[in-house]
Design a protein around this motif. Structure first.
Motif, PDB file in Angstrom:
ATOM      1  N   PRO A  66       3.184  -3.197 -13.908  1.00  0.00           N
ATOM      2  CA  PRO A  66       4.128  -4.010 -14.691  1.00  0.00           C
ATOM      3  C   PRO A  66       3.415  -5.041 -15.578  1.00  0.00           C
ATOM      4  O   PRO A  66       3.827  -5.260 -16.718  1.00  0.00           O
ATOM      5  CB  PRO A  66       4.988  -4.686 -13.616  1.00  0.00           C
ATOM      6  N   ASP A  67       2.348  -5.642 -15.073  1.00  0.00           N
ATOM      7  CA  ASP A  67       1.606  -6.615 -15.887  1.00  0.00           C
ATOM      8  C   ASP A  67       0.960  -5.958 -17.108  1.00  0.00           C
ATOM      9  O   ASP A  67       0.962  -6.517 -18.200  1.00  0.00           O
ATOM     10  CB  ASP A  67       0.538  -7.326 -15.052  1.00  0.00           C
TER      11      ASP A  67
ATOM     12  N   ASN B 200       3.736  -5.219 -19.647  1.00  0.00           N
ATOM     13  CA  ASN B 200       4.146  -6.434 -20.351  1.00  0.00           C
ATOM     14  C   ASN B 200       3.110  -6.860 -21.383  1.00  0.00           C
ATOM     15  O   ASN B 200       3.463  -7.277 -22.492  1.00  0.00           O
ATOM     16  CB  ASN B 200       4.422  -7.557 -19.357  1.00  0.00           C
TER      17      ASN B 200
ATOM     18  N   VAL C 179       3.380  -4.395 -24.396  1.00  0.00           N
ATOM     19  CA  VAL C 179       4.536  -4.704 -25.244  1.00  0.00           C
ATOM     20  C   VAL C 179       4.294  -5.990 -26.040  1.00  0.00           C
ATOM     21  O   VAL C 179       4.629  -6.071 -27.227  1.00  0.00           O
ATOM     22  CB  VAL C 179       5.829  -4.791 -24.405  1.00  0.00           C
ATOM     23  N   ALA C 180       3.690  -6.983 -25.407  1.00  0.00           N
ATOM     24  CA  ALA C 180       3.388  -8.240 -26.110  1.00  0.00           C
ATOM     25  C   ALA C 180       2.434  -7.991 -27.274  1.00  0.00           C
ATOM     26  O   ALA C 180       2.606  -8.541 -28.365  1.00  0.00           O
ATOM     27  CB  ALA C 180       2.802  -9.258 -25.143  1.00  0.00           C
TER      28      ALA C 180
END
Length: 78
Positions: free
Chosen positions: A21-22, A25, A28-29
């Motif tokens: 998940p990290d 994220n 996507v960032a």
């Protein structure tokens, strides 16, 4: 698969990568910071999370109906 490629199933030109998940994220960032107009944004976002910036197990579909056989595993000239 129909939800991802629909009518153009034979033209599937993507990979599914499993990340934490990290990592997702962060990916996507990075995509967001680069903006939609940057043609290198996906490879740059993959690099930013330590991923290979190109397909690692697939290659573009050969539309030549006379061609036979399958291709190699990695087409990454990075």
């Amino acid at each position: 698969c129909a939800e991802l490629c629909g009518t153009y199933h034979s033209e599937m030109n993507f990979e599914v990568r499993v990340v934490t998940p990290d990592q997702f994220n962060a990916y996507v960032a990075k995509l967001t910071s680069l903006g939609p107009a940057d043609p290198t944004r996906q490879s740059e976002a993959l690099r930013s999370i330590g991923g290979a910036p190109c397909a690692t197990t697939t290659h573009p579909f050969d539309t030549n109906r006379e061609a036979r056989g399958s291709g190699g595993n990695t087409i990454c000239e990075d």
